[in-house]
Design an enzyme around this catalytic site. Structure first.
Site, PDB file in Angstrom:
ATOM      1  N   HIS A 172       0.837  -1.191  -0.086  1.00 59.20           N
ATOM      2  CA  HIS A 172       0.014  -0.079   0.186  1.00 59.20           C
ATOM      3  C   HIS A 172       0.834   1.121  -0.022  1.00 59.20           C
ATOM      4  O   HIS A 172       1.792   1.209   0.832  1.00 59.20           O
ATOM      5  CB  HIS A 172      -0.883   0.052   1.102  1.00 59.20           C
ATOM      6  CG  HIS A 172      -2.130   0.785   1.023  1.00 59.20           C
ATOM      7  ND1 HIS A 172      -1.955   2.154   1.207  1.00 59.20           N
ATOM      8  CD2 HIS A 172      -3.445   0.504   0.757  1.00 59.20           C
ATOM      9  CE1 HIS A 172      -3.213   2.921   1.093  1.00 59.20           C
ATOM     10  NE2 HIS A 172      -3.955   1.773   0.631  1.00 59.20           N
ATOM     11  N   HIS A 173       0.434   2.210  -0.637  1.00 59.48           N
ATOM     12  CA  HIS A 173       1.118   3.581  -0.775  1.00 59.48           C
ATOM     13  C   HIS A 173       1.349   4.079   0.603  1.00 59.48           C
ATOM     14  O   HIS A 173       2.175   4.967   0.626  1.00 59.48           O
ATOM     15  CB  HIS A 173       0.701   4.431  -1.703  1.00 59.48           C
ATOM     16  CG  HIS A 173       1.453   5.398  -2.604  1.00 59.48           C
ATOM     17  ND1 HIS A 173       2.503   6.036  -1.849  1.00 59.48           N
ATOM     18  CD2 HIS A 173       1.596   5.550  -3.956  1.00 59.48           C
ATOM     19  CE1 HIS A 173       3.126   6.608  -2.918  1.00 59.48           C
ATOM     20  NE2 HIS A 173       2.434   6.476  -4.407  1.00 59.48           N
ATOM     21  N   ALA A 174       0.528   4.130   1.556  1.00 56.27           N
ATOM     22  CA  ALA A 174       0.638   4.441   3.018  1.00 56.27           C
ATOM     23  C   ALA A 174       1.854   3.828   3.590  1.00 56.27           C
ATOM     24  O   ALA A 174       2.287   4.354   4.511  1.00 56.27           O
ATOM     25  CB  ALA A 174      -0.482   3.950   3.626  1.00 56.27           C
TER      26      ALA A 174
END
Length: 458
Positions: A135-137
């Site tokens: 995930h980009h987070a």
């Protein structure tokens, strides 16, 4: 337990059904010549034997006291994260790309740590592929590349542990329990407050100068609402189409040397030519030039998680039919950005990017068919390793990035500069943009145009 930063939280907040926000890599691997038939199965067994991952790979999302935290998952199950698949014969690359398109359209389950690795055997030529997404987070493109590279070796005989079993590099943070969290948060907020306000005068000065240059018609300035609306900037569906191809970095370097520019300038020139051809074929080429959002890493350490990126806005010159004029416009726009960024600290670059793009981003997020956008698409060039690499005993043939698209941005072009190759990965909304694979041929045409310019210069 670690609290999410505002930027990391933003990627979770913006995610929705038609807009998964994970980043990925499709890696093609060539097993050794003497590999047995069960080579891929044994590889998966070896990978699954590392069942006690290190942060951030053992952390799942949790909300406490109204804030988001990464917390250790006490029920971590490696079988949820390492998946073994096989392509049906004959294992064509186009079938692999179709598989990746479907997998990239599906969300990561937030009940688990937000990453997965798929090992895919049966690729034509006796090859194996991996599709790894996070995930980009958890990580941006630069961090994701670093995470992958540190599990690879230049020695074909050396088999390193997988990424999730290697200790993280960069600054370490002390773990804090729930009761200690408010103190840690207060200290972090205070430090962030001081850093942000310390950069405000510099950011305000640069923004004022940019808008002044725009008002007087400076040819190389791109403001945060200069991108024209076009077919690339429509709402997206949940379907994806992934296309990938490798181009010669040696050819790009040779042309760049002859023209006195950088390989990144050549890459942007290739993309501009391809986009002009593609949109002309759809009879959808805007009269104004397309604007690319080009990520700039503000990472100043060796950390391998979180997001530390800003954007430069680049005029792609797609309104210009002449390749020389188009490349000149790109170079001038990039150089103007560089001259501005070199005067700023990392925090100031981020603040400047956000302030500059705010009007256009608002239009992209709130209007169905917007005009005056921050950018039309993202073009990202992530540097990789310059030497031949090996992973789990296999030679790494290519590393194709698979990035994100979102409402208002139906196409993303990312690439990895690796050894002698430029590995392009194009991800698009399948329903919004037809025949996006044609861009691969147009990128080759764009490189040939730049090579022709270089030959005339020489």
């Amino acid at each position: 337990m670690k609290r999410l930063t505002s930027l990391d939280s933003g990627f979770l907040f913006l995610e929705k059904r038609n807009q998964p926000l994970h980043v990925a890599f499709l890696t093609l691997l060539r097993p050794p010549p003497d590999a047995p038939e069960d080579f891929a199965r044994k590889m998966v067994e070896r990978l699954r034997s590392y069942g006690a991952p290190l942060p951030p790979f053992n952390q799942r999302l949790e909300r406490r006291l109204g804030a988001g935290y990464w917390v250790e998952d006490p029920e971590f199950d490696i079988d949820q994260h390492v998946i073994h698949l096989s392509l049906p014969p004959p294992g064509r690359v186009r079938d692999l790309l179709a598989m990746v398109s479907r997998m990239h359209a599906s969300h990561l389950d937030r009940a688990y740590p937000l990453w997965r690795l798929y090992v895919i055997e049966g690729v034509e030529g006796g090859r194996i592929a991996t599709y790894s997404k996070v995930h980009h987070a958890v990580a941006d493109g630069v961090a994701g590349t670093r995470l992958m590279l540190k599990s690879m070796s230049t020695d074909p005989e050396q088999i390193l542990p997988p990424t999730w079993a290697l200790p993280p590099r960069g600054r370490r943070e002390r773990p804090a329990g729930l009761l200690a969290a408010p103190v840690g948060r207060a200290a972090k907020l205070a430090a962030g407050f001081r850093a942000a306000f310390g950069s405000v005068p510099g950011v305000a000065r640069e923004l004022r100068e940019t808008w002044h240059e725009a008002r007087i018609g400076h040819p190389d300035v791109v403001t945060g609402a200069a991108a024209p609306g076009c077919v690339l900037n429509q709402p997206v569906s949940a379907s994806r189409r992934f296309a990938a191809q490798t181009y010669s970095q040696l050819r790009a370097k040779k042309a760049a040397r002859a023209l006195g520019c950088t390989v990144n300038d050549v890459v942007l020139g290739m993309c501009a030519s391809a986009l002009r051809q593609y949109l002309s074929g759809l009879q959808a080429l805007p009269a104004a030039p397309l604007i690319a959002g080009v990520p700039v890493s503000t990472r100043r350490d060796h950390s391998e998680s979180g997001n530390q990126i800003a954007f430069m806005l680049v005029n792609l010159g797609t309104h210009l039919a002449d390749p020389a004029s188009r490349l000149a416009a790109i170079r001038a726009s990039v150089d103007h950005n560089k001259q501005r960024f070199v005067r700023m600290k990392a925090a100031e670059i981020l603040g400047y990017s956000v302030g500059l793009m705010a009007p256009g981003l608002f239009n992209m997020l709130t209007v169905k068919r917007p005009q005056h956008l921050a950018f039309n698409l993202v073009i990202s060039n992530v540097p990789g390793q310059r030497s031949t690499l090996y992973w789990q005993g296999c030679e790494v043939e290519s590393m194709y990035p698979v990035s994100v698209v979102a409402d208002g941005m139906a196409l993303n072009i990312s690439l990895t500069s690796r050894a002698d190759g430029l590995d392009f990965g194009l991800i698009a909304c399948r329903r919004t943009l037809p025949h996006v694979q044609r861009l691969l041929d147009y990128l080759e045409v764009g490189l040939q145009e730049i090579e022709a310019l270089a030959e005339r210069t020489g």
